[in-house]
Design a protein around this motif. Structure first.
Motif, PDB file in Angstrom:
ATOM      1  N   ASN A   1      29.256   7.910  54.193  1.00 53.13           N
ATOM      2  CA  ASN A   1      27.860   8.364  53.798  1.00 53.13           C
ATOM      3  C   ASN A   1      27.724   9.572  52.812  1.00 53.13           C
ATOM      4  O   ASN A   1      26.844   9.518  52.054  1.00 53.13           O
ATOM      5  CB  ASN A   1      26.958   8.441  55.027  1.00 53.13           C
ATOM      6  CG  ASN A   1      26.561   6.857  55.638  1.00 53.13           C
ATOM      7  OD1 ASN A   1      26.257   6.277  54.819  1.00 53.13           O
ATOM      8  ND2 ASN A   1      26.797   6.918  56.665  1.00 53.13           N
ATOM      9  N   ALA A   2      28.680  10.512  53.365  1.00 56.01           N
ATOM     10  CA  ALA A   2      28.724  11.903  52.550  1.00 56.01           C
ATOM     11  C   ALA A   2      28.932  11.749  51.316  1.00 56.01           C
ATOM     12  O   ALA A   2      28.534  12.070  50.207  1.00 56.01           O
ATOM     13  CB  ALA A   2      29.203  12.884  53.074  1.00 56.01           C
TER      14      ALA A   2
ATOM     15  N   LYS B   1      30.669   8.539  58.771  1.00 52.52           N
ATOM     16  CA  LYS B   1      30.010   9.855  58.300  1.00 52.52           C
ATOM     17  C   LYS B   1      30.560  10.069  57.001  1.00 52.52           C
ATOM     18  O   LYS B   1      29.662  10.490  56.080  1.00 52.52           O
ATOM     19  CB  LYS B   1      30.228  10.624  59.471  1.00 52.52           C
ATOM     20  CG  LYS B   1      29.645  12.133  59.285  1.00 52.52           C
ATOM     21  CD  LYS B   1      29.617  13.256  60.272  1.00 52.52           C
ATOM     22  CE  LYS B   1      29.281  14.559  59.791  1.00 52.52           C
ATOM     23  NZ  LYS B   1      29.455  15.618  60.903  1.00 52.52           N
TER      24      LYS B   1
ATOM     25  N   ALA C   1      22.841   8.864  41.027  1.00 52.47           N
ATOM     26  CA  ALA C   1      21.606   8.219  41.448  1.00 52.47           C
ATOM     27  C   ALA C   1      21.574   6.663  40.918  1.00 52.47           C
ATOM     28  O   ALA C   1      22.391   6.283  39.862  1.00 52.47           O
ATOM     29  CB  ALA C   1      20.463   8.707  40.900  1.00 52.47           C
TER      30      ALA C   1
ATOM     31  N   ILE D   1      28.623   8.700  49.390  1.00 58.09           N
ATOM     32  CA  ILE D   1      27.981   8.025  48.630  1.00 58.09           C
ATOM     33  C   ILE D   1      26.895   8.802  48.184  1.00 58.09           C
ATOM     34  O   ILE D   1      26.282   8.594  46.977  1.00 58.09           O
ATOM     35  CB  ILE D   1      27.503   6.844  49.705  1.00 58.09           C
ATOM     36  CG1 ILE D   1      28.578   5.802  49.988  1.00 58.09           C
ATOM     37  CG2 ILE D   1      26.180   6.149  48.664  1.00 58.09           C
ATOM     38  CD1 ILE D   1      28.225   4.671  50.771  1.00 58.09           C
ATOM     39  N   LEU D   2      26.306   9.840  49.057  1.00 58.74           N
ATOM     40  CA  LEU D   2      25.418  10.653  48.558  1.00 58.74           C
ATOM     41  C   LEU D   2      25.659  11.462  47.385  1.00 58.74           C
ATOM     42  O   LEU D   2      24.866  11.907  46.623  1.00 58.74           O
ATOM     43  CB  LEU D   2      24.972  11.552  49.777  1.00 58.74           C
ATOM     44  CG  LEU D   2      24.157  10.965  50.784  1.00 58.74           C
ATOM     45  CD1 LEU D   2      23.962  11.801  51.999  1.00 58.74           C
ATOM     46  CD2 LEU D   2      22.748  10.445  50.431  1.00 58.74           C
ATOM     47  N   ALA D   3      27.160  11.790  47.115  1.00 60.02           N
ATOM     48  CA  ALA D   3      27.632  12.451  46.091  1.00 60.02           C
ATOM     49  C   ALA D   3      27.675  11.884  44.587  1.00 60.02           C
ATOM     50  O   ALA D   3      27.965  12.313  43.791  1.00 60.02           O
ATOM     51  CB  ALA D   3      28.886  13.123  46.360  1.00 60.02           C
ATOM     52  N   GLN D   4      27.437  10.521  44.807  1.00 60.73           N
ATOM     53  CA  GLN D   4      27.767   9.609  43.706  1.00 60.73           C
ATOM     54  C   GLN D   4      26.343   9.824  42.892  1.00 60.73           C
ATOM     55  O   GLN D   4      25.387   9.954  43.287  1.00 60.73           O
ATOM     56  CB  GLN D   4      28.003   8.071  44.109  1.00 60.73           C
ATOM     57  CG  GLN D   4      29.360   7.964  44.988  1.00 60.73           C
ATOM     58  CD  GLN D   4      30.544   8.530  44.277  1.00 60.73           C
ATOM     59  OE1 GLN D   4      30.500   8.134  43.168  1.00 60.73           O
ATOM     60  NE2 GLN D   4      31.246   9.022  45.185  1.00 60.73           N
TER      61      GLN D   4
ATOM     62  N   SER E   1      25.738   0.310  51.217  1.00 59.97           N
ATOM     63  CA  SER E   1      25.470   0.158  52.620  1.00 59.97           C
ATOM     64  C   SER E   1      26.839   0.504  53.286  1.00 59.97           C
ATOM     65  O   SER E   1      28.000   0.094  53.082  1.00 59.97           O
ATOM     66  CB  SER E   1      24.981  -1.042  53.018  1.00 59.97           C
ATOM     67  OG  SER E   1      25.739  -1.955  52.712  1.00 59.97           O
TER      68      SER E   1
ATOM     69  N   SER F   1      32.628   2.862  43.574  1.00 57.59           N
ATOM     70  CA  SER F   1      31.135   3.245  43.322  1.00 57.59           C
ATOM     71  C   SER F   1      30.863   3.159  41.905  1.00 57.59           C
ATOM     72  O   SER F   1      29.858   2.544  41.152  1.00 57.59           O
ATOM     73  CB  SER F   1      30.815   4.733  43.709  1.00 57.59           C
ATOM     74  OG  SER F   1      30.715   4.653  45.224  1.00 57.59           O
TER      75      SER F   1
END
Length: 282
Positions: free
Chosen positions: A77-78, A74, A85, A80-83, A90, A24
């Motif tokens: 995705n969790a 799952k 903005a 990635i959301l914490a990375q 994907s 990331s």
């Protein structure tokens, strides 16, 4: 050149870190895109079961692999959301049998500029971890960044780089694929271990490579050191520690994979240690 398409392949939800976090960070730094392949592995060996039980075993194994893939998806995705903005990413879930995963990983790797993976050897690793690394290297022909287990050891990657140089085709391929790292690095040390007295570079080991990199704007220097330990991998590992480097660039599998698996070799030895991120190419 930049790493615009970065791939990581996960085969276990509890081993997503640090590969996903490092991938990331690289995607954000390169203004690239991160692809995550959440891979559930069906490790069934059909030949071990009788005819009547095969269908049941296969169905159970497939369901387990699908459950694993969904759990990895799952978790990815969790994370990635914490990375931060702005990350473009994907996640794709897939199921493959152990014997057939090479084609899938190779296909995804073929269209990636860089593949980021966890260390394939160690406690709790199955044969799929090694198979993923080798599929990315050989079938995908992609550069692979292998990370240590401890996330703290990958907190920074590419500030101080050691390039293992032995004049081989694999080593030169790794250097070319590592150029985005080398151009940004504070220091790049080209290390030549016990150079041949009769080789093409006998009068100036590493000199031509250093010249090529300097022309690109890389801050490169050469160290020629003796083989004072039994294994080349031990000499390289010590040199990396001495320089406090945070990335080792090296060619992968100069010998056949079978020979390295049975007799050992620098690639396998360093992957088993993996105290520092390693960028490899073949």
């Amino acid at each position: 050149m930049a790493y615009k398409s970065i791939l990581t392949v996960a085969t276990a939800a509890d081993r997503l870190e640090p590969a996903l976090s490092v991938a990331s960070r690289l995607a954000l730094a390169e203004d690239g895109h991160l692809d995550v392949l959440a891979l559930g592995i069906d490790a069934t060996q059909v030949a071990y079961y009788n005819m009547g039980g095969t269908a049941v075993v296969l169905q159970m194994a497939l369901e387990r692999a699908e459950t694993d893939a969904q759990a990895i998806e799952k978790a990815a995705n969790a994370l990635i959301l914490a990375q931060p903005a702005g990350l473009r990413a994907s996640v794709e879930a897939a199921v493959a049998q152990l014997g057939g995963m090479t084609g899938l990983v190779g296909l995804r790797s073929r269209f990636a500029d860089l593949v980021v993976l966890p260390r394939p050897y160690g406690k709790g690793r199955g044969p799929e971890a090694e198979a993923v690394v080798e599929a990315a290297l050989f079938d995908g022909q992609a550069p692979v960044l292998v990370l240590p287990d401890d996330p703290a050891l990958s907190a920074s990657v590419g500030n101080r780089v050691v390039v293992a140089w032995d004049q081989s085709r694999e080593a030169l391929t790794a250097v070319r694929r590592a150029l985005p790292f080398l151009l940004r690095a504070e220091t790049v040390n080209i290390v030549v271990v016990d150079p041949s007295a009769h080789g093409a570079e006998r009068s100036d080991p590493g000199g031509m490579l250093c010249q090529m990199l300097v022309r690109h704007g890389v801050r490169a220097e050469v160290s020629v050191i003796a083989k004072t330990l039994p294994r080349i991998s031990d000499v390289l590992a010590r040199h990396v520690r001495d320089l406090n480097a945070d990335l080792l660039v090296m060619g992968a599998y100069g010998h056949s994979r079978f020979r390295e698996a049975i007799l050992g070799g620098a690639t396998r030895d360093l992957l088993e240690l993996a105290e520092t991120p390693i960028l490899m190419a073949h």
